[in-house]
Design a protein around this motif. Structure first.
Motif, mmCIF file in Angstrom:
data_model
loop_
_atom_site.group_PDB
_atom_site.id
_atom_site.type_symbol
_atom_site.label_atom_id
_atom_site.label_comp_id
_atom_site.label_asym_id
_atom_site.label_seq_id
_atom_site.Cartn_x
_atom_site.Cartn_y
_atom_site.Cartn_z
ATOM 1 N N ASP A 35 -1.536 -5.007 3.942
ATOM 2 C CA ASP A 35 -0.435 -3.651 3.829
ATOM 3 C C ASP A 35 -0.072 -4.334 2.376
ATOM 4 O O ASP A 35 0.894 -3.339 1.757
ATOM 5 C CB ASP A 35 -0.277 -3.537 5.029
ATOM 6 C CG ASP A 35 -0.685 -2.536 5.660
ATOM 7 O OD1 ASP A 35 -1.970 -2.019 5.417
ATOM 8 O OD2 ASP A 35 -0.236 -2.042 6.889
ATOM 9 N N ALA A 61 -6.831 1.830 -9.467
ATOM 10 C CA ALA A 61 -6.837 1.390 -8.079
ATOM 11 C C ALA A 61 -4.733 2.797 -8.016
ATOM 12 O O ALA A 61 -3.888 3.190 -8.800
ATOM 13 C CB ALA A 61 -5.770 0.692 -7.182
ATOM 14 N N LEU A 78 -5.871 -5.591 -1.570
ATOM 15 C CA LEU A 78 -4.652 -4.918 -0.997
ATOM 16 C C LEU A 78 -5.796 -3.689 -1.714
ATOM 17 O O LEU A 78 -5.631 -2.301 -0.684
ATOM 18 C CB LEU A 78 -3.191 -5.063 -1.800
ATOM 19 C CG LEU A 78 -2.567 -4.719 -1.889
ATOM 20 C CD1 LEU A 78 -2.029 -4.380 -0.660
ATOM 21 C CD2 LEU A 78 -1.227 -4.727 -2.961
ATOM 22 N N ALA A 79 -6.114 -3.684 -2.368
ATOM 23 C CA ALA A 79 -6.463 -2.206 -2.594
ATOM 24 C C ALA A 79 -7.905 -1.745 -2.152
ATOM 25 O O ALA A 79 -7.777 -0.376 -1.982
ATOM 26 C CB ALA A 79 -7.295 -3.019 -4.543
ATOM 27 N N GLY A 89 -7.475 -1.786 1.213
ATOM 28 C CA GLY A 89 -7.072 -1.578 2.627
ATOM 29 C C GLY A 89 -6.650 -3.058 3.810
ATOM 30 O O GLY A 89 -6.967 -2.704 4.916
ATOM 31 N N ARG A 103 1.108 -1.075 0.317
ATOM 32 C CA ARG A 103 -0.093 0.022 0.003
ATOM 33 C C ARG A 103 0.874 1.751 -0.176
ATOM 34 O O ARG A 103 2.083 1.660 0.241
ATOM 35 C CB ARG A 103 -0.942 0.241 1.319
ATOM 36 C CG ARG A 103 -2.033 -1.313 1.253
ATOM 37 C CD ARG A 103 -2.888 -0.840 2.280
ATOM 38 N NE ARG A 103 -3.772 0.323 1.692
ATOM 39 C CZ ARG A 103 -4.180 1.064 2.990
ATOM 40 N NH1 ARG A 103 -3.836 0.566 4.626
ATOM 41 N NH2 ARG A 103 -5.545 1.718 2.718
ATOM 42 N N PHE A 150 0.186 2.696 -5.648
ATOM 43 C CA PHE A 150 1.081 0.935 -4.662
ATOM 44 C C PHE A 150 2.055 1.188 -5.291
ATOM 45 O O PHE A 150 2.536 1.561 -6.458
ATOM 46 C CB PHE A 150 0.289 0.701 -5.139
ATOM 47 C CG PHE A 150 -1.430 0.005 -4.505
ATOM 48 C CD1 PHE A 150 -1.866 -0.558 -2.919
ATOM 49 C CD2 PHE A 150 -2.614 0.538 -5.037
ATOM 50 C CE1 PHE A 150 -2.857 -0.391 -2.703
ATOM 51 C CE2 PHE A 150 -3.686 0.639 -4.979
ATOM 52 C CZ PHE A 150 -3.728 -0.071 -3.259
#
Length: 327
Positions: A182, A199, A176-177, A179, A121, A202
């Motif tokens: 991490d 997104a 991951l997108a 949240g 992230r 990243f």
């Protein structure tokens, strides 16, 4: 259950098989001298498409090739050990584990280069940023988990990440997108999908193709009796695969066209984006295997505890096929 344990259990249950003159119970010589044999693929995706195209080239030479789809590489490896399947391609770890236990299996080509990378992230740029943080993995026995934990062991001097088992690469990309995690290792296709989703921010924390240049986590392997008794046909397949990979690297539109035949449900635009990245990274090179990187792959899986110490490249692979295809 750990992948190595599952495979050991499966192999222990096998009846000791004596190879027939046809190269195993799943291979038959037909009246005209051509072969009938079965190839196992595991949850086919874009990396499987060149293999399916190479099998079409073998069919063009008169052989009957049946393809079965399986859910796990361990099932393919078990079938190879029994001689039910002549060839398969997927995770290298289960094949090496079977070889370590005496199964008649040999690695003969590369399926795809190391396409794994660790994504984080925004704000995550090193292992120091991940202490105690949620880190997505597929399973304890997955090759991506072994790669990630190898990196954590080498790079994290303090608190380790908190591992969460949450599914395949595509599911982890979504986590991951959103949240939920991490960081996570992703295959190239899912990293491309993450980027295409809109997104932003990243980071690619580490490209495992660069940090582990001798690791080949996805390879093509075959029943050793099939290779010994039908070497010419096995060579036809490997040569066709080497040529197919070269065509795709030279022009990624080739992969897009092949996917329309072999994976018609895939969106052409999505395939085109991924195909370009495969081409740019030169991930398709069936002849990329050498004694050095096969040994490097063996050493990695021994370090990860998947196999014992002492295996050599000659124990695990027959590189004569890729050498002949490249000559």
């Amino acid at each position: 259950m750990h992948a190595r344990t599952r495979l050991r259990t499966a192999l222990a249950a096998l009846t000791v098989l004596t190879a027939t003159a046809c190269g195993g119970p799943g291979t038959h010589t037909r009246a005209d001298g051509t072969l009938s044999f079965t190839v196992a693929v595991v949850e086919p995706d874009l990396t499987t498409v060149p293999i399916l195209a190479a099998l079409d080239a073998v069919r063009d030479r008169g052989h009957q090739v049946d393809v079965v789809e399986l859910a796990e590489p361990e099932l393919a490896v078990e079938g190879l050990a029994k001689g039910q399947y002549a060839i398969s391609a997927e995770a290298t770890g289960p094949a090496l584990s079977a070889i370590d236990q005496g199964a008649p299996i040999r690695i003969i080509a590369d399926a795809v280069g190391n396409q794994w990378a660790l994504y984080g992230r925004p704000g995550v740029s090193s292992c120091e940023d991940l202490g105690g943080r949620p880190f997505g993995i597929f399973s304890e026995g997955a090759v991506a988990t072994a790669i990630a934990k190898d990196w954590v062991g080498a790079e994290c001097g303090g608190e380790r990440p908190r591992y969460l088992t949450i599914g395949g690469s595509d599911v982890r990309a979504q986590a991951l997108a959103s949240g939920e995690i991490d960081a996570t290792p992703l295959e190239l296709s899912d990293a491309v999908s993450l980027e295409a989703s809109g997104a932003s921010g990243f980071t690619k924390v580490v490209d495992f193709a660069e940090s582990l240049p001798d690791l080949h986590p996805q390879t093509v392997y075959a029943n050793a009796d099939f290779l010994g008794e039908h070497r010419e046909v096995a060579q036809e397949f490997v040569t066709a695969l080497v040529r197919e990979h070269a065509r795709i690297t030279a022009d990624p539109r080739r992969l897009v066209d092949l996917a329309q035949t072999h994976l018609p449900a895939e969106e052409r635009a999505d395939v085109a984006r991924v195909a370009r990245r495969y081409s740019d990274a030169k991930l398709f090179d069936a002849a990329a295997l050498t004694s050095r990187n096969v040994q490097g792959t063996i050493d990695f899986f021994a370090r990860a505890g998947v196999i014992g110490q002492g295996m050599t490249a000659k124990d695990a692979a027959d590189l004569g096929f890729v050498e002949e295809a490249s000559s």
